[in-house]
Design an enzyme around this catalytic site. Structure first.
Site, mmCIF file in Angstrom:
data_model
loop_
_atom_site.group_PDB
_atom_site.id
_atom_site.type_symbol
_atom_site.label_atom_id
_atom_site.label_comp_id
_atom_site.label_asym_id
_atom_site.label_seq_id
_atom_site.Cartn_x
_atom_site.Cartn_y
_atom_site.Cartn_z
ATOM 1 C CG ASN A 93 2.897 -7.132 4.854
ATOM 2 O OD1 ASN A 93 3.469 -7.494 5.877
ATOM 3 N ND2 ASN A 93 1.579 -7.041 4.792
ATOM 4 C CG HIS A 100 4.000 -2.305 -4.538
ATOM 5 N ND1 HIS A 100 3.636 -1.737 -3.341
ATOM 6 C CD2 HIS A 100 3.158 -3.349 -4.708
ATOM 7 C CE1 HIS A 100 2.631 -2.402 -2.814
ATOM 8 N NE2 HIS A 100 2.311 -3.380 -3.635
ATOM 9 C CB ALA A 108 2.821 -7.525 -3.380
#
Ligand code: NAD
Length: 272
Positions: free
Chosen positions: A193, A223, A124
């Site tokens: 993750n 993020h 991601a």
């Protein structure tokens, strides 16, 4: 493409990530790859399980015999269950559930396993290439991964009702966790993750701090990766749309896996 350059691919998991990865390989969209099949169970609660899966349904033993590379798109438990067997059979393993590497003894065994090669997708996030480059020279002074997502996705089975309700009912951004990546791995395994990918990129789990924020307005999952060290100061921000099939997974992830797969196969030049 000749038979000699065709890499036979198996996939563990046929959910939001695995289904798209399988379909694109089966459709010939990954240069040098051919889909052998899917390993393990399908999930009857997922819409895409109802459609016919491409390739064959494989046992692990069949996959080890017929595949050159196996892609994990199933979860951290599947990494513990399959990874060592795959690597020690001489089959390459591309993992999506990198948070599994927070289990240090498992991580040490996997990094030492072979002759199959262990690959991790960037998943991601981006920026891991330059973080890894900087880490070759010296450790970073600080690395912080801040993730903001919908409250429901941060609620954990270990939380009592009051804590779960406080997160669920928040009307504004609420910091749910700030601490080490190892501690985040224990308390929020499904949200780890990205931090795990950063920790692997900088080669030092002890250096990575994690902040998790629940935000009811977080239609996109954010993020922010910040790292400071001798090579410079870095800040990357990703704002990903959630997958329509699984709101806990960002829609970009299957495409990151496909890109990683092409790089791992190594049949093409390009940006590396
Ligand atoms: N690296 C990243 O940035 C990133 C981002 C999102 C998700 N992930 C990881 O990817 C995993 C899959 O995500 P998803 O959205 O596709 O999940 P999903 O729930 O939509 O699909 C998971 C699939 O795996 C299957 N499965 C589970 N355990 C299995 C096992 N032991 N053997 C065989 N099949 C098994 C399930 O039946 C299901 O079909 C997540 O669990 C997460 O760990 C990584």
């Amino acid at each position: 493409m000749t038979a000699a350059t065709s890499h036979r691919i198996g996939i563990i998991g046929y959910g939001a990530i695995g289904a798209r990865v399988a379909e694109d390989i089966a459709a010939g969209k990954v240069h040098g790859a051919e889909l052998v099949g899917i390993i393990g169970r399908s999930d009857p609660t997922k819409a895409h399980s109802a459609v016919e899966r491409p390739g064959t349904t494989l046992t692990l033993e069949m996959a080890l015999e017929h595949c050159d590379l196996i892609v994990e798109c199933a979860g951290q438990a599947a990494v513990s269950e399959y990874a060592e067997k795959i690597l020690s059979a001489g089959v390459d393993f591309l993992m999506t559930s990198i948070g599994a590497l927070a289990d240090q003894p498992l991580a040490e065994r996997l990094h030492a396993s072979g002759p199959g090669r262990l690959f991790m997708t960037s998943g991601a996030v981006g920026g891991l290439d330059i973080l890894g480059a900087g880490a070759r020279e010296a450790d970073y002074d600080s690395v912080l991964v801040s993730t903001t997502k919908l409250p429901e996705t941060l609620i954990q089975p270990w939380m009592d009702q009051a804590e779960a309700q406080r997160i669920r009912a928040t009307g504004e951004p609420l910091e749910v966790f700030l601490g080490s990546a190892q501690e985040a791995a224990r308390l929020f395994p499904r949200s780890l993750n990205v931090a795990a990918a950063v920790a692997e990129a900088v080669g030092n789990w002890d250096n990575v701090q994690v902040r998790l924020t629940a935000d009811p307005a977080a239609a996109l999952t954010t993020h922010i990766i910040e790292a400071n060290g001798p090579s410079g100061e870095y800040r990357f921000e990703m704002r990903n749309n959630p997958s329509p099939d699984n709101p806990r997974t960002s829609a970009i992830v299957p495409f990151a896996v496909l890109r990683s797969l092409e790089a791992a196969i190594g049949e093409r030049g390009g940006l590396v």
